[in-house]
Design a protein around this motif. Structure first.
Motif, PDB file in Angstrom:
ATOM      1  N   LEU A  41      38.295  47.188  10.394  1.00  0.00           N
ATOM      2  CA  LEU A  41      38.841  46.442   9.063  1.00  0.00           C
ATOM      3  C   LEU A  41      37.969  45.379   8.748  1.00  0.00           C
ATOM      4  O   LEU A  41      37.560  45.210   7.352  1.00  0.00           O
ATOM      5  CB  LEU A  41      40.218  45.948   9.563  1.00  0.00           C
ATOM      6  CG  LEU A  41      41.259  45.248   8.390  1.00  0.00           C
ATOM      7  CD1 LEU A  41      41.335  46.214   7.133  1.00  0.00           C
ATOM      8  CD2 LEU A  41      42.453  44.954   8.901  1.00  0.00           C
ATOM      9  N   ALA A  42      37.680  44.666   9.738  1.00  0.00           N
ATOM     10  CA  ALA A  42      36.852  43.169   9.389  1.00  0.00           C
ATOM     11  C   ALA A  42      35.391  43.818   8.749  1.00  0.00           C
ATOM     12  O   ALA A  42      35.035  43.178   7.868  1.00  0.00           O
ATOM     13  CB  ALA A  42      36.680  42.484  10.519  1.00  0.00           C
ATOM     14  N   TRP A  43      34.673  44.727   9.197  1.00  0.00           N
ATOM     15  CA  TRP A  43      33.528  45.265   8.841  1.00  0.00           C
ATOM     16  C   TRP A  43      33.951  45.668   7.342  1.00  0.00           C
ATOM     17  O   TRP A  43      32.944  45.436   6.591  1.00  0.00           O
ATOM     18  CB  TRP A  43      33.006  46.398   9.755  1.00  0.00           C
ATOM     19  CG  TRP A  43      32.698  45.750  10.998  1.00  0.00           C
ATOM     20  CD1 TRP A  43      32.301  44.477  11.469  1.00  0.00           C
ATOM     21  CD2 TRP A  43      32.223  46.601  12.142  1.00  0.00           C
ATOM     22  NE1 TRP A  43      31.914  44.289  12.711  1.00  0.00           N
ATOM     23  CE2 TRP A  43      31.847  45.844  13.213  1.00  0.00           C
ATOM     24  CE3 TRP A  43      32.233  47.957  12.547  1.00  0.00           C
ATOM     25  CZ2 TRP A  43      31.369  46.083  14.599  1.00  0.00           C
ATOM     26  CZ3 TRP A  43      31.702  48.290  13.622  1.00  0.00           C
ATOM     27  CH2 TRP A  43      31.336  47.548  14.793  1.00  0.00           C
ATOM     28  N   LEU A  44      34.792  46.423   7.077  1.00  0.00           N
ATOM     29  CA  LEU A  44      35.063  46.840   5.877  1.00  0.00           C
ATOM     30  C   LEU A  44      35.297  45.742   4.747  1.00  0.00           C
ATOM     31  O   LEU A  44      34.606  45.842   3.548  1.00  0.00           O
ATOM     32  CB  LEU A  44      36.248  47.922   5.777  1.00  0.00           C
ATOM     33  CG  LEU A  44      36.536  48.574   4.443  1.00  0.00           C
ATOM     34  CD1 LEU A  44      35.396  49.655   4.134  1.00  0.00           C
ATOM     35  CD2 LEU A  44      37.900  49.080   4.585  1.00  0.00           C
ATOM     36  N   ILE A  45      36.022  44.716   5.214  1.00  0.00           N
ATOM     37  CA  ILE A  45      36.241  43.632   4.366  1.00  0.00           C
ATOM     38  C   ILE A  45      35.029  42.847   3.970  1.00  0.00           C
ATOM     39  O   ILE A  45      34.539  42.563   2.826  1.00  0.00           O
ATOM     40  CB  ILE A  45      37.399  42.687   5.007  1.00  0.00           C
ATOM     41  CG1 ILE A  45      38.553  43.264   4.982  1.00  0.00           C
ATOM     42  CG2 ILE A  45      37.341  41.646   4.031  1.00  0.00           C
ATOM     43  CD1 ILE A  45      39.663  42.498   5.811  1.00  0.00           C
ATOM     44  N   VAL A  46      34.258  42.675   4.975  1.00  0.00           N
ATOM     45  CA  VAL A  46      32.703  42.105   4.829  1.00  0.00           C
ATOM     46  C   VAL A  46      31.871  42.822   4.119  1.00  0.00           C
ATOM     47  O   VAL A  46      31.151  42.340   3.213  1.00  0.00           O
ATOM     48  CB  VAL A  46      32.228  42.161   6.419  1.00  0.00           C
ATOM     49  CG1 VAL A  46      30.885  41.323   6.049  1.00  0.00           C
ATOM     50  CG2 VAL A  46      32.796  40.968   7.156  1.00  0.00           C
ATOM     51  N   SER A  47      31.720  44.076   3.920  1.00  0.00           N
ATOM     52  CA  SER A  47      30.956  44.873   3.273  1.00  0.00           C
ATOM     53  C   SER A  47      31.400  45.119   1.715  1.00  0.00           C
ATOM     54  O   SER A  47      30.568  44.931   0.555  1.00  0.00           O
ATOM     55  CB  SER A  47      30.953  46.386   3.910  1.00  0.00           C
ATOM     56  OG  SER A  47      32.311  47.116   3.455  1.00  0.00           O
ATOM     57  N   PHE A  48      32.670  44.798   1.527  1.00  0.00           N
ATOM     58  CA  PHE A  48      33.123  44.557   0.159  1.00  0.00           C
ATOM     59  C   PHE A  48      32.580  43.186  -0.268  1.00  0.00           C
ATOM     60  O   PHE A  48      32.309  42.950  -1.517  1.00  0.00           O
ATOM     61  CB  PHE A  48      34.761  44.830  -0.107  1.00  0.00           C
ATOM     62  CG  PHE A  48      34.963  46.338  -0.277  1.00  0.00           C
ATOM     63  CD1 PHE A  48      34.670  46.918  -1.255  1.00  0.00           C
ATOM     64  CD2 PHE A  48      35.525  46.948   0.644  1.00  0.00           C
ATOM     65  CE1 PHE A  48      35.000  48.358  -1.246  1.00  0.00           C
ATOM     66  CE2 PHE A  48      36.045  48.346   0.756  1.00  0.00           C
ATOM     67  CZ  PHE A  48      35.607  48.969  -0.358  1.00  0.00           C
ATOM     68  N   TRP A  84      29.182  40.341  10.274  1.00  0.00           N
ATOM     69  CA  TRP A  84      29.695  41.087  11.291  1.00  0.00           C
ATOM     70  C   TRP A  84      29.469  40.941  12.537  1.00  0.00           C
ATOM     71  O   TRP A  84      30.462  40.891  13.539  1.00  0.00           O
ATOM     72  CB  TRP A  84      28.851  42.502  10.959  1.00  0.00           C
ATOM     73  CG  TRP A  84      29.278  43.227   9.944  1.00  0.00           C
ATOM     74  CD1 TRP A  84      30.442  43.197   9.209  1.00  0.00           C
ATOM     75  CD2 TRP A  84      28.582  44.378   9.352  1.00  0.00           C
ATOM     76  NE1 TRP A  84      30.612  44.034   8.160  1.00  0.00           N
ATOM     77  CE2 TRP A  84      29.496  44.780   8.114  1.00  0.00           C
ATOM     78  CE3 TRP A  84      27.583  45.063   9.483  1.00  0.00           C
ATOM     79  CZ2 TRP A  84      29.139  45.948   7.307  1.00  0.00           C
ATOM     80  CZ3 TRP A  84      27.126  46.006   8.671  1.00  0.00           C
ATOM     81  CH2 TRP A  84      27.917  46.711   7.585  1.00  0.00           C
ATOM     82  N   ILE A  85      28.429  40.063  12.997  1.00  0.00           N
ATOM     83  CA  ILE A  85      28.180  39.723  14.346  1.00  0.00           C
ATOM     84  C   ILE A  85      29.245  38.681  14.791  1.00  0.00           C
ATOM     85  O   ILE A  85      29.907  38.714  16.019  1.00  0.00           O
ATOM     86  CB  ILE A  85      26.753  39.203  14.681  1.00  0.00           C
ATOM     87  CG1 ILE A  85      25.783  40.242  14.356  1.00  0.00           C
ATOM     88  CG2 ILE A  85      26.499  38.550  16.016  1.00  0.00           C
ATOM     89  CD1 ILE A  85      24.120  40.030  14.369  1.00  0.00           C
ATOM     90  N   TRP A  86      29.270  37.521  13.984  1.00  0.00           N
ATOM     91  CA  TRP A  86      30.199  36.703  14.276  1.00  0.00           C
ATOM     92  C   TRP A  86      31.577  37.053  14.400  1.00  0.00           C
ATOM     93  O   TRP A  86      32.475  36.870  15.282  1.00  0.00           O
ATOM     94  CB  TRP A  86      29.972  35.465  13.062  1.00  0.00           C
ATOM     95  CG  TRP A  86      31.121  34.421  13.255  1.00  0.00           C
ATOM     96  CD1 TRP A  86      32.429  34.316  12.697  1.00  0.00           C
ATOM     97  CD2 TRP A  86      30.984  33.288  14.075  1.00  0.00           C
ATOM     98  NE1 TRP A  86      33.118  33.110  13.249  1.00  0.00           N
ATOM     99  CE2 TRP A  86      32.077  32.443  14.057  1.00  0.00           C
ATOM    100  CE3 TRP A  86      29.884  32.785  14.852  1.00  0.00           C
ATOM    101  CZ2 TRP A  86      32.244  31.211  14.675  1.00  0.00           C
ATOM    102  CZ3 TRP A  86      30.081  31.698  15.731  1.00  0.00           C
ATOM    103  CH2 TRP A  86      31.016  31.023  15.651  1.00  0.00           C
ATOM    104  N   ILE A  87      32.266  38.121  13.682  1.00  0.00           N
ATOM    105  CA  ILE A  87      33.544  38.584  13.824  1.00  0.00           C
ATOM    106  C   ILE A  87      33.943  39.336  14.837  1.00  0.00           C
ATOM    107  O   ILE A  87      34.628  39.241  15.691  1.00  0.00           O
ATOM    108  CB  ILE A  87      33.714  39.198  12.403  1.00  0.00           C
ATOM    109  CG1 ILE A  87      33.980  38.533  11.315  1.00  0.00           C
ATOM    110  CG2 ILE A  87      35.181  40.196  12.813  1.00  0.00           C
ATOM    111  CD1 ILE A  87      34.026  39.302   9.890  1.00  0.00           C
ATOM    112  N   THR A  88      32.627  40.146  15.188  1.00  0.00           N
ATOM    113  CA  THR A  88      32.655  40.828  16.504  1.00  0.00           C
ATOM    114  C   THR A  88      32.926  40.146  17.757  1.00  0.00           C
ATOM    115  O   THR A  88      33.664  40.194  18.699  1.00  0.00           O
ATOM    116  CB  THR A  88      31.466  41.928  16.641  1.00  0.00           C
ATOM    117  OG1 THR A  88      31.435  42.729  15.444  1.00  0.00           O
ATOM    118  CG2 THR A  88      31.488  42.653  17.642  1.00  0.00           C
TER     119      THR A  88
END
Length: 458
Positions: A129-136, A155-159
């Motif tokens: 979900l976080a990666w999808l929001i970042v990509s948008f 992405w790295i920070w959220i992971t």
């Protein structure tokens, strides 16, 4: 005595090496623990569920993506930004389906079994979900390089945040540093600077775009002032975002101010032409002498203003060529602005007829011929007129004057159409268009023998 060389203390080097080794051991232990946890029965079972959900999302996404793409191709009247948003959504249909399916599985398993047996699924659902929001969200960044840096950095920070190893990663990146006197630049500072500056510049770009659209949509503001307002808004927003980003990172701007002053003096001498064009561009915008859409003539260049830039003005000619004229040339040289105060342009055509033709009839025929050409105005003081300008050696000279209100449509073509109408009208009415004739005789040629009337040639 010679001064001793300044070398880093051995204790400091040993301490840094020990910290790096310790961090490496911690990361290795974390990776080993994650692998061991993944190989546990319930975690392996959850990994299989994730793989099955991914395959299901891929299979479902194909027909949906094809149908959505075909539907987008029928949206011909959509604005450009909406079509781009549709294409971005089309590329991420599989990711959206995966997020929906994985969260559905997580909610079902949390209701049916122990929370520990869905922990890995919850982590993967949060990451997806976080990666999808970042990509948008990163689609708002216009620069491709900056967009990728912000996207992968986020992405790295959220992971790291979701996995709970943020502090260890920060400690590791902060340990990788280079010292320049009192200045210490670490890997963490570089990453932080990229992320903060990227976010600030993206916000400035979005705000400046909205402000520019609002300014251009205001019909009460002249086109030149609209361009000036949009440029000033961009300069203020991007400059403010840059300095706020530097301040947020922790960089002292006092030394930067002194350095920028020294650089400004050097640039003032080395970039005189560039500065002159920038200042000339501001003058053009402020005095409103030239604005987008105006028809101008500068030397042999005739065309209309396409855009006003910070350094140059874009002029498009009738043959499709686009000239980038420096702003300084428009200030220091003579420019003919055909549509400065109004859009009306008067054109003069000169012609001559024979002495045997009635000048009153010639003037009437010429005016009627001009009125029969499209684009020629025929009302009020803008009606065509024809006057005698003189008596030449072989013709009576006239001038035909007419007006147009669309100089962007071209001047040469309308002149040619009126000349052609004059030719057709004069041919129909028997009006002659004389041209000078000369008899050339060489000095050594014998004079022709003249024979008196009635004499025999023999």
């Amino acid at each position: 005595m010679e001064p001793e060389e300044q070398t880093p203390p051995r204790d400091a080097i040993a301490e840094s090496t020990a910290e790096a080794l310790e961090l490496g051991q911690q990361l290795w232990a974390l990776a080993a623990g994650g692998l061991e946890m993944l190989l546990r029965p319930w975690n392996a079972y959850q990994a299989g569920i994730v793989l099955a959900v991914f395959v299901a999302a891929t299979l479902i996404a194909r027909p949906i993506a094809n149908a959505f793409h075909n539907w987008l191709r029928t949206r011909e009247g959509w604005p450009r930004w909406r079509m781009r948003a549709g294409l971005v959504l089309h590329k991420r249909i599989r990711g959206i389906l995966f997020v929906l399916l994985i969260w559905t599985v997580v909610l079902v398993m949390q209701e049916m079994t122990w929370p520990s047996r869905s922990r890995l699924l919850t982590v993967i659902a949060n990451l997806s979900l976080a990666w999808l929001i970042v990509s948008f969200a990163t689609r708002l960044v216009g620069n491709p390089l900056l967009r990728n840096l912000v996207k992968y950095g986020a992405w790295i920070w959220i992971t790291l945040r979701i996995l709970g190893i943020t502090e260890d990663a920060i400690h590791l990146m902060d340990g990788i540093a280079i010292n320049f006197g009192d200045l210490r630049i670490s890997l963490f500072l570089v990453v932080q600077a990229i992320v903060i500056l990227g976010v600030m510049l993206t916000l400035a770009r979005v705000i400046s775009s909205v402000a520019s659209n609002r300014i251009r949509a205001n019909s009460d503001i002249s086109p030149s002032m609209q361009v000036l307002g949009a440029k000033l808004a961009q300069i203020l927003l991007f400059g403010g975002a840059f300095f706020i980003g530097l301040k947020a990172i922790g960089i002292d701007l006092t030394g930067l101010a002194v350095l920028s002053g020294a650089i400004g003096v050097g640039l003032g001498f080395g970039l005189q032409k560039v500065v002159s064009n920038l200042v000339s561009g501001l003058i053009i915008l402020l005095d409103k002498s030239i604005k987008p859409g105006d028809v101008i003539s500068l030397g042999d260049t005739f065309g209309w203003i396409n855009a006003l830039g910070a350094r140059y003005v874009s002029v498009v000619t009738r043959d499709g060529r686009e000239y980038l004229i420096p702003n300084e040339d428009l200030i220091t040289t003579q420019v003919v602005n055909w549509s400065h105060s109004d859009k009306y342009v008067r054109l003069d055509l000169h012609f001559g007829t024979g002495y045997g033709d009635d000048p009153h009839k010639v003037r009437k025929i010429a005016i009627d011929a001009a009125c029969g050409v499209t684009r020629v105005l025929q009302y009020g003081s803008k009606k065509p007129v024809c006057h005698i300008t003189g008596f030449g050696d072989s013709s009576v000279d006239y001038v035909l004057r007419f007006w147009i209100d669309d100089p962007t449509g071209g001047l040469t073509n309308i002149r040619g159409n009126v000349y052609l109408a004059l030719w057709d009208a004069f041919q129909a009415e028997g009006i002659s268009i004389p041209f000078p004739q000369r008899e050339v005789r060489m000095l050594n040629d014998p004079l022709p023998v003249r024979v008196a009337p009635g004499e025999d040639d023999g």
